[in-house]
Design an enzyme around this catalytic site. Structure first.
Site: not given
Lengths: 254, 667
Positions: B70, B431, B314, B360, B465
């Protein structure tokens, strides 16, 4: 408002880099105008799969216009005719019912076709390897605010740094030159104080590598700027030329 | 689905599957996992650990080979840094170039505790905010280290020539982001992820040129190879010609991102997948907290069944945009026809101190709640407004264009609406995934020699997060944590010098090839995407923004059924020894079909609500997540026990010595 359209596609099909390709015709029916171009291809591929045929290979990943993985020539234009748009952000509302659309891979000597619309753009990585970096190892960097960068310089550097490395500039240049790509990185780093110590070496090495890889020269056709999905300006090429000339005069490594 | 419809569906499900009550799975070994957290006060742990770690002599580093899978922020930065230290690095990526991983799509910014704006930030505050934002399900010691190295990341990135935003005097500019009351976010327009990734990519390219990194693009990792219980290599498929390739090393580092695409529709890139992590899980690496998934509140709403992905706007937009819905359910007037008095700015009303900047998970759930009440807007009713009219009249169009121009342009391209003129419509979408392979303080999984970085691991974000923290974690892991900790492993382990001729490689390759042959031979009637979409709908409906035990148990049965059908009825066209994108996707969807079940097992076992995991049975009176710290203050790590077997539950108790466990409040 959403509506649906029917299209005829002429798609370049090529089994591998050594095979001869050809255009095949497909019909895309009931395509919603809210779809992106790649979603339209998904629909065609789904049908091909169900019909027992091989789907069209095309590169794509983020589908939001930033990764640079997608790109084809649509009706003779890299990423299609919409300005400042990657193929994944090109929506079908820009086409009309009954349109015939020709879809080809990005063509250049330095970009070999892998299959159908997917090409090998690793030559762009090789140009970056020739100097598209600041030689700092991890650790030991001074405090970030110890380096002052005037806002307008940071903005100009950012304008250049937006390049997504998709190769549209190469595909649309009659000489298949990678000057816009190369100049974007050279400019970004030449503008910023961090990039100055290696500026001369960088310009010389990156241009030399570009030439070695089979990309053509710049003859100011400006097609690259017109087709760049990030609207990178050809003033970057002028800056690269200045850096290159400067380096030619003053560099000890010439 | 309404509650009633869901009950009815469950009744049907019970008859169909013969399950009376969903039984959370929690059996077997509950011996606590050892995270190897160093002793001492939290602020000294990392320094102390770095001193205690064994070092690899500079001259010996070149004798070690490390595989990195990765090339996002974690993989790119780790590859470059390991090579700079002198290790031989072999780096693999699924895209055609290491510059394209999905870190590139991160828009808003990267956090650091620099306190440049002088607004009261500190390492401690960043640590505190991250632990609290994660709803107390992250490991304190890791989060503190993350906050500590955050400042080094900014220094490093600036030195690399990343064109961060500057103010007029030439100093770095900062902005605020969801879940924080200080401005600690550094940004490069709306393309911060791109610029940070290109910085790591440049550093990586420099090491490729120096001959210290061998780069293998267009390779997909299909297995980790273990020799004597240690990770000693990988088997990859060359995606151009379909050939299997074996690569041996002294350690393997997975930086393979998150699993959001289990939902089919997410903001992830199309190729983002769980395969590498899931293959490691099958080889003995525990998978932690798979049910912790993040729903991002500001995405462009779903608008059709053909849609292939969702696009994030965003979160920084919430700094100036005001979220609202009509007060009256079913109000179909255009936004400009709804007078101020008939608008409900529900976030500002409900959370006066954080307003539109709540974390969020809170913002997402509130949007869903409004839509469930019938107050959603747009054609589908599954959207809320994000309105810039006040910001534009306050600051002028130019200022707003400068801050968000590229986002507004992207929005207009996709929706054909101009957000300068009419409010944006947004809705939450999958997300980011906080869960991932379990790692200890050294970022090593339960398989010795197998390290996991970035989104692919589980450790730093708990159950939710905070914005601008993913970039920080990926780069922290790659630039500043792994380069130290991997030395401790390599110096402390006898060098095995395994070659690819070892029978473990042979067995692994045989098993991988067998699976591909099986996929190619089914020749059924449904396409891979068709299965993927069905799986995604199940996951979104029952294991998405809100979950309940009945729905989860039902979804588990549905997934098992879908998986069985997949292996009988999928159609993969073409051949295996070729560039075959359908085959690539088939392998990934096959893994998602198993992994989705693991998420559900985890969600059922966690009988509480926390952060992104919201079980309707556990909510406060104000509909906030209600944790159960007595029983679930732990990371749940699942061990694979064989195909078709129940995974085994292991627990890492989480101890909060520095941040007091409290009910999160953003009021």
């Amino acid at each position: 408002m959403t509506k649906t359209i029917n299209l005829t596609l002429k798609v370049w099909r090529q089994k591998g880099s050594k095979d001869k390709g050809r255009f095949d015709t497909y019909h895309a029916e009931n395509i919603s105008t809210d779809m992106s171009f790649l979603e339209m291809l998904d629909v065609v591929n789904d049908q091909l799969t169900i019909d027992g045929k091989e789907p069209i290979a095309f590169d794509h990943d983020c589908r939001e216009g930033i990764c640079g993985m997608c790109g084809c020539v649509v009706n003779g234009r890299a990423h299609g005719a919409e300005k400042g748009t990657t193929l994944c952000q090109l929506h079908m509302r820009h086409f009309n019912n009954g349109d015939t659309i020709a879809i080809e891979p990005f063509r250049a000597m330095a970009f070999k076709v892998i299959k159908d619309l997917a090409v090998d753009r690793s030559a762009l990585d090789k140009i970056i390897q020739a100097g598209g970096y600041v030689s700092v190892n991890t650790g030991g960097a001074q405090d970030a605010n110890a380096i002052l960068v005037p806002q307008e310089v940071a903005d100009l550097a950012m304008d250049a740094a937006q390049c997504i490395g998709c190769g549209a500039c190469v595909a649309s240049c009659p000489n298949a030159s990678a000057m816009l790509f190369t100049s974007a990185k050279v400019s970004q780093l030449a503008l910023l104080p961090q990039g100055k110590p290696e500026a001369a070496k960088r310009a010389l090495n990156m241009v030399r590598t570009m030439d070695e890889l089979g990309f053509g020269n710049c003859t100011n056709e400006t097609e690259c700027e017109a087709e760049c999905p990030k609207e990178i300006s050809i003033t970057n090429i002028a800056r690269l030329n200045r850096e290159y000339l400067k380096a030619g005069f003053f560099s000890r490594s010439m | 689905m309404s509650q009633l419809a869901q009950r009815q569906a469950f009744a049907t499900f019970k008859t169909h599957y013969g399950v009376a009550h969903p039984q959370p799975v929690q059996k077997g070994n509950t011996m606590a996992l050892d995270a190897k957290i160093p002793g001492g006060p939290i602020a000294e742990k990392w320094d102390r650990h770095r001193f205690e770690l064994k070092l690899v002599n500079p001259a010996n580093k070149r004798k070690f080979t490390v595989i990195v899978v990765g090339t996002g922020l974690a993989g790119g930065s780790a590859s470059a840094t390991l090579a700079e230290l002198g290790y031989n690095v072999k780096t693999f990526c699924i895209q055609d170039s290491p510059r394209r991983a999905h870190s590139i799509a991160a828009q808003g910014g990267i956090n650091a505790a620099k306190n440049y704006p002088n607004d009261g930030d500190s390492i401690w505050r960043l640590f505190y905010d991250t632990v609290k934002g994660g709803d107390f399900r992250a490991r304190e010691a890791n989060v503190y280290r993350l906050a500590q190295v955050s400042n080094d990341i900014i220094d490093q990135c600036v030195a690399q020539g990343i064109p961060f935003a500057r103010d007029y005097g030439g100093l770095l500019d900062n902005r605020s982001f969801g879940g924080a009351q200080v401005s600690r976010t550094f940004y490069a327009r709306g393309q911060t992820g791109q610029q940070l990734l290109l910085g790591a990519y440049s550093a990586l390219m420099r090491q490729v040129a120096a001959g210290k990194v061998q780069m293998f693009p267009r390779r997909e990792m299909l297995d980790v190879v273990l020799v004597d219980g240690h990770a000693k290599g990988i088997v990859v498929r060359n995606m151009i010609n379909g050939q299997m390739e074996r690569h041996a090393a002294d350690a393997v580092v997975l930086c393979t991102g998150g699993y959001g695409n289990v939902f089919f529709l997410s903001t992830n890139a199309m190729a983002s997948n769980v395969t590498a992590a899931f293959r490691a899980y099958k080889k003995g690496a525990f998978f932690a907290n798979p049910c912790f998934t993040q729903i991002h509140p500001t995405c462009i709403p779903v608008h059709g069944t053909f849609q292939s992905k969702l696009t994030l706007m965003s979160e920084s937009l919430r700094n100036d945009g005001r979220v609202w819905v009509p007060k009256k359910p079913g109000d179909t007037r255009k936004p400009d026809q709804i007078p101020e008095s008939e608008r409900d700015y529900y976030l500002e009303n409900k959370y006066p101190s954080f307003g539109n900047l709540v974390p969020r998970d809170v913002a997402s759930r509130n949007a869903k709640e409004q839509c469930d009440m019938g107050k959603g807007v747009g054609e589908t009713g599954q959207a809320v407004y994000l309105d810039f009219a006040d910001a534009i009249s306050r600051d002028g169009r130019d200022v707003i264009a400068k801050k968000y121009g590229n986002l507004f342009q992207m929005y207009e391209k996709i929706t054909a609406d101009d957000p300068y003129e009419t409010p944006m419509m947004i809705y939450p979408a999958i997300h980011y995934t906080m869960g991932g392979l379990w790692v200890d303080y050294n970022l090593m999984s339960t398989v010795p020699g197998l390290f996991v970085l970035g989104e692919a691991n589980f450790s730093d974000h708990g159950a939710n997060r905070l914005g601008a923290s993913a970039l920080m974690q990926g780069l922290a892991d790659g630039y500043f944590v792994l380069p130290y900790t991997i030395g401790g492993y390599l110096a402390g382990t006898a060098k095995a010098n395994v070659t690819t001729g070892h029978k473990a490689f042979e067995e692994s390759e045989k098993q991988v090839t067998g699976r591909i042959d099986r996929l190619m031979s089914i020749n059924g009637k449904r396409t891979v995407d068709d299965f993927h979409k069905t799986l995604g709908r199940i996951m979104w409906e029952y294991c998405g923004m809100a979950r309940n035990n009945e729905g989860l148990a039902m979804a588990r049965g549905m997934i098992q059924e879908l998986r069985a059908e997949f292996w009988e009825n999928v159609r993969v066209p073409g051949t295996a020894a070729d560039f075959n994108q359908s085959l690539e996707r088939a392998g990934r969807v096959a893994d998602f079909l198993e992994f989705g079940e693991l998420m559900i097992i985890d969600a059922l076992a966690r009988q509480e609500s926390c952060g992104g995991h919201f079980n309707e049975k556990f909510e406060t009176e104000e509909h906030e997540a209600l944790r159960d710290d007595d029983n679930f203050c732990h990371a749940a790590a699942w061990e694979h026990t064989g195909d078709g077997q129940e995974p085994e539950f292991h627990k890492e108790p989480l101890v909060f010595e520095n941040v007091k466990l409290t009910q999160r409040s953003y009021k």
